[in-house]
Structure formats: structure tokens, C-alpha cells
Design a protein around this motif. Structure first.
Motif, PDB file in Angstrom:
ATOM      1  N   ARG A  77       0.850  -1.196   0.000  1.00 44.29           N
ATOM      2  CA  ARG A  77       0.000   0.000   0.000  1.00 44.29           C
ATOM      3  C   ARG A  77       0.884   1.244   0.000  1.00 44.29           C
ATOM      4  O   ARG A  77       2.057   1.182   0.357  1.00 44.29           O
ATOM      5  N   VAL A  78       0.296   2.375  -0.354  1.00 45.63           N
ATOM      6  CA  VAL A  78       1.015   3.635  -0.186  1.00 45.63           C
ATOM      7  C   VAL A  78       1.330   3.775   1.295  1.00 45.63           C
ATOM      8  O   VAL A  78       0.459   3.598   2.150  1.00 45.63           O
ATOM      9  N   PHE A  79       2.590   4.068   1.569  1.00 44.93           N
ATOM     10  CA  PHE A  79       3.074   4.097   2.951  1.00 44.93           C
ATOM     11  C   PHE A  79       3.255   5.512   3.482  1.00 44.93           C
ATOM     12  O   PHE A  79       2.920   5.822   4.607  1.00 44.93           O
ATOM     13  N   LEU A  80       3.784   6.392   2.649  1.00 40.35           N
ATOM     14  CA  LEU A  80       4.093   7.744   3.092  1.00 40.35           C
ATOM     15  C   LEU A  80       3.509   8.754   2.114  1.00 40.35           C
ATOM     16  O   LEU A  80       3.332   8.448   0.931  1.00 40.35           O
ATOM     17  N   ALA A 114      -0.042  11.756  -7.316  1.00 36.72           N
ATOM     18  CA  ALA A 114       0.585  10.716  -8.129  1.00 36.72           C
ATOM     19  C   ALA A 114       1.353   9.816  -7.158  1.00 36.72           C
ATOM     20  O   ALA A 114       1.802  10.265  -6.097  1.00 36.72           O
ATOM     21  N   VAL A 115       1.516   8.549  -7.519  1.00 42.31           N
ATOM     22  CA  VAL A 115       2.199   7.584  -6.657  1.00 42.31           C
ATOM     23  C   VAL A 115       3.566   7.265  -7.251  1.00 42.31           C
ATOM     24  O   VAL A 115       3.679   6.981  -8.438  1.00 42.31           O
ATOM     25  N   PHE A 116       4.584   7.313  -6.384  1.00 41.77           N
ATOM     26  CA  PHE A 116       5.937   6.957  -6.821  1.00 41.77           C
ATOM     27  C   PHE A 116       6.557   5.946  -5.867  1.00 41.77           C
ATOM     28  O   PHE A 116       6.081   5.744  -4.750  1.00 41.77           O
ATOM     29  N   LYS A 117       7.634   5.317  -6.350  1.00 38.84           N
ATOM     30  CA  LYS A 117       8.391   4.367  -5.538  1.00 38.84           C
ATOM     31  C   LYS A 117       9.668   5.032  -5.048  1.00 38.84           C
ATOM     32  O   LYS A 117      10.309   5.770  -5.789  1.00 38.84           O
ATOM     33  N   ASP A 118      10.041   4.707  -3.809  1.00 37.58           N
ATOM     34  CA  ASP A 118      11.367   5.120  -3.370  1.00 37.58           C
ATOM     35  C   ASP A 118      12.388   4.101  -3.880  1.00 37.58           C
ATOM     36  O   ASP A 118      12.032   3.179  -4.627  1.00 37.58           O
ATOM     37  N   TRP A 124       4.807   5.895  -2.250  1.00 39.30           N
ATOM     38  CA  TRP A 124       4.566   7.223  -1.698  1.00 39.30           C
ATOM     39  C   TRP A 124       3.527   7.931  -2.547  1.00 39.30           C
ATOM     40  O   TRP A 124       3.502   7.761  -3.762  1.00 39.30           O
ATOM     41  N   ASP A 125       2.713   8.763  -1.924  1.00 41.30           N
ATOM     42  CA  ASP A 125       1.899   9.735  -2.649  1.00 41.30           C
ATOM     43  C   ASP A 125       2.648  11.057  -2.667  1.00 41.30           C
ATOM     44  O   ASP A 125       3.143  11.510  -1.627  1.00 41.30           O
TER      45      ASP A 125
END
Length: 134
Positions: A77-80, A114-118, A124-125
Motif C-alpha cells: 500500500r502507499v506508505f508515506l 501521483a504515486v511513486f516508488k522510493d 509514496w503519494d
């Protein structure tokens, strides 16, 4: 009563690669990087640029069990949530620095997101709220 989240621990594979990503790619500020010899670890704190108070404690995984959670601390899930005052400025800057967006920008009732990956795959959102919420 006055309480607030101060730090969120984020399990990482390596301190230096995590610092590099958060500082040089996401443009966070390195708040502290102190060696703790009694525990043979570092206390590494980063925070988004700006006047927010919540910071991330970059905590290197110290065993195989913790290593299993690097990049999957929220079960996919989106975490941060990285709040911005200018979505398109930050979206373009992050994309130019190679950040992988896995969900394209969209307008939602609460703002632009928008959702991105670290670097490890945590989601992350990037969000600009329209109603002034935190």
C-alpha cells in the motif's frame, strides 16, 4: 494535550544509499547522521525541505527478518505521503531525477496526486491538497 509524530522509522538496506536517494533525489535535508558505537549503528534522520516537523529515521535492517521488510513496510500500500505546495513543479523535478511514478497524476476531490516508488519500492503519494489539510 499537544502531541505530534516526530519520526517515522523506515527500514533501509544501506545508510549511504538511502541518504543519497532522499537527499539528492527527493531533495530532503539531512538532519543528523551520528554513529552510535555502543550499538554499531547510525542515527540517520532526513526530512522534506520546508517547515514540516515530521522526519524519517533511516534504520538499516540489522537481521534477515528486518531485511525482508525493506521496500515493503506497508504490504504494497502507499506508505508515506509527501505534501507539496506545487505539485507540478515537484512532479517534474522528481521525474527528471529518475523517480519512478507508478500511478500517473490525477485530480481527486482532495487535490492532485501521483504515486511513486522510493529506491526500495515503498510507495509514496506526492500530493497537493486543495483544502489546506495536512
Amino acid at each position: 494535550m499537544n502531541q505530534a509524530l516526530a519520526l517515522i522509522a523506515l527500514v533501509v538496506r544501506d545508510y549511504d544509499e538511502a541518504i543519497n536517494f532522499y537527499v539528492n533525489t527527493l531533495n530532503f535535508v539531512l538532519v543528523e547522521d551520528s554513529y552510535q558505537p555502543e550499538q554499531d549503528k547510525r542515527w540517520v534522520v532526513v526530512k522534506p525541505a520546508g517547515d514540516g516537523n515530521t522526519s524519517l529515521l533511516l534504520a538499516r535492517a540489522s537481521n534477515a527478518h528486518q531485511q525482508d521488510y525493506v521496500g515493503d513496510q506497508a504490504g504494497g500500500r502507499v506508505f508515506l505521503f509527501l505534501r507539496t505546495d506545487d505539485f507540478w513543479r515537484d512532479y517534474k523535478a522528481l521525474a527528471a531525477r529518475g523517480v519512478e511514478f507508478v500511478r500517473e497524476p490525477k485530480e481527486a476531490p482532495y487535490g492532485t496526486v501521483a504515486v511513486f516508488k522510493d529506491l526500495y519500492g515503498n510507495l509514496w503519494d506526492l500530493v497537493q491538497f486543495t483544502d489546506g489539510r495536512a
